[in-house]
Design an enzyme around this catalytic site. Structure first.
Site, PDB file in Angstrom:
ATOM      1  N   GLY A 208      -2.742  -3.763  13.901  1.00  0.00           N
ATOM      2  CA  GLY A 208      -1.621  -3.458  13.018  1.00  0.00           C
ATOM      3  C   GLY A 208      -0.741  -2.351  13.589  1.00  0.00           C
ATOM      4  O   GLY A 208      -1.055  -1.738  14.615  1.00  0.00           O
TER       5      GLY A 208
ATOM      6  N   SER B 266       0.850  -1.183   0.000  1.00  0.00           N
ATOM      7  CA  SER B 266       0.000   0.000   0.000  1.00  0.00           C
ATOM      8  C   SER B 266       0.885   1.231   0.000  1.00  0.00           C
ATOM      9  O   SER B 266       1.902   1.277   0.698  1.00  0.00           O
ATOM     10  CB  SER B 266      -0.907   0.009   1.238  1.00  0.00           C
TER      11      SER B 266
ATOM     12  N   HIS C 297      -2.500   7.332  -4.640  1.00  0.00           N
ATOM     13  CA  HIS C 297      -2.598   6.178  -3.752  1.00  0.00           C
ATOM     14  C   HIS C 297      -2.709   4.918  -4.600  1.00  0.00           C
ATOM     15  O   HIS C 297      -3.311   4.944  -5.683  1.00  0.00           O
ATOM     16  CB  HIS C 297      -3.842   6.308  -2.864  1.00  0.00           C
TER      17      HIS C 297
ATOM     18  N   ASN D 205      -2.807   0.327  -3.990  1.00  0.00           N
ATOM     19  CA  ASN D 205      -2.532  -0.858  -3.175  1.00  0.00           C
ATOM     20  C   ASN D 205      -2.961  -2.110  -3.923  1.00  0.00           C
ATOM     21  O   ASN D 205      -3.854  -2.073  -4.766  1.00  0.00           O
ATOM     22  CB  ASN D 205      -3.200  -0.766  -1.793  1.00  0.00           C
ATOM     23  N   VAL D 206      -2.281  -3.186  -3.627  1.00  0.00           N
ATOM     24  CA  VAL D 206      -2.690  -4.524  -4.067  1.00  0.00           C
ATOM     25  C   VAL D 206      -2.547  -5.440  -2.863  1.00  0.00           C
ATOM     26  O   VAL D 206      -1.611  -5.313  -2.075  1.00  0.00           O
ATOM     27  CB  VAL D 206      -1.853  -5.042  -5.256  1.00  0.00           C
ATOM     28  N   ARG D 207      -3.492  -6.375  -2.722  1.00  0.00           N
ATOM     29  CA  ARG D 207      -3.520  -7.163  -1.497  1.00  0.00           C
ATOM     30  C   ARG D 207      -4.165  -8.527  -1.750  1.00  0.00           C
ATOM     31  O   ARG D 207      -4.912  -8.716  -2.718  1.00  0.00           O
ATOM     32  CB  ARG D 207      -4.290  -6.421  -0.407  1.00  0.00           C
TER      33      ARG D 207
END
Length: 302
Positions: free
Chosen positions: A261, A94, A108, A110-112
């Site tokens: 987290g 991210s 921005h 992200n890959v998840r």
């Protein structure tokens, strides 16, 4: 059907973090990312990389993490109640980039990947991610380039993928209390498991590379554009919208905080400076007014 291989995802994500950091350092031309390794008590850890006070990037972070646990936080089970009682693992990259120059948009991406397992039952898994662009003084050719790059990377995966994931992005990055989008959109998708595992993984690989292809040329085009103090102050004002979205609506932020987290890594997305102004109204006919009237409305950019 291809087999689920979490190690393959993790290795890709680490490589993607390296590639994005390298591309952004080259575009900045001066500063380097500083790496902060961390471990999570319940399971997992990550590599937080932050660049500050660069020639171009005021502050940016590119995070990799892989975390796991025995019980999902409320933000996850509210969205998918069937996941209650399963062990889980989530990994992803991210990033948020806040440039100094108001003529360079904030961005921005992200890959998840997420998987939840329970003895005697099939695993529940999916990919998610995307990228979006938040300009302050947008240039139409940049916005078209951003969306064309998104459309091109989607094309091999289906005729409707770009339109579906663009629409999802427009709807997700929307500030309900302001009745405006956060920026000019891009791609957003969640719960992606409509293809086999390998095809889904190839799609997020394309999204990760697509972010570099979409964003770095905009940085290079706009980083030497002169700007005024008035434009800088408007940039700081609009950054406040970024803060509002991330703290009020963003599911990733809520998941990270609720799942224990690392707070510093989760809130890395916050801009280094932002401001709020009571009842701000842009001057009629100004560049600021054009942003509100034309660019913060979902539309077909291609």
């Amino acid at each position: 059907m291809s087999q689920i291989n979490i190690d393959q995802v993790v290795e890709f994500l680490k490589t993607l973090q390296d590639q994005i950091c390298s591309a952004l350092e080259q575009a900045d031309g001066e500063a380097k990312f500083v790496e902060d390794l961390w471990q999570r008590e319940e399971g997992g850890g990550g590599r937080t990389r932050v660049l500050t006070n660069g020639a171009v990037i005021e502050q940016g972070g590119v995070n990799f993490s892989t975390v796991s646990g025995d019980k999902l936080p409320p933000s996850a089970t509210a969205h998918r109640p069937e996941l209650a009682g399963r062990t889980w693992q989530a990994c992803g990259v991210s990033l948020v980039i806040h440039p100094k120059n108001p003529h360079i948009p904030t961005s921005h991406a992200n890959v998840r990947f997420f998987i939840a397992e329970k003895d005697g039952e099939d695993p529940v898994w999916w990919f998610g991610g995307g990228f979006d662009l938040t300009p302050f003084y947008p240039v139409k050719e940049d916005v078209i380039h951003w969306h064309q790059t998104a459309a091109d990377l989607c094309a091999p995966f289906g005729d409707n993928i770009y339109q579906e994931h663009k629409k999802w992005c427009d709807e997700y990055f929307y500030l309900k209390h302001r009745d405006e989008t956060r920026g000019v959109g891009g791609l957003f998708f969640d719960d992606l498991n409509c293809w086999d595992f390998d095809t889904c993984l190839n799609y997020i690989k394309a999204v990760g590379q697509g972010f570099i292809d979409a964003y770095v040329p905009i940085i290079n085009k706009r980083k030497n554009t002169p700007f005024t103090e008035h434009q800088r102050q408007f940039q700081l004002y609009r950054r406040g919208r970024y803060v509002e979205f991330n703290l009020v609506f963003d599911r990733g932020t809520l998941f990270g905080l609720q799942s224990g987290g690392r707070t510093e890594s989760i809130l890395m997305s916050m801009p280094p400076l932002a401001r709020w102004e009571y009842n701000y109204q842009p001057e009629d006919g100004s560049q600021e007014a054009e942003l509100y009237q034309h660019y913060l409305k979902p539309q077909n950019w291609l």
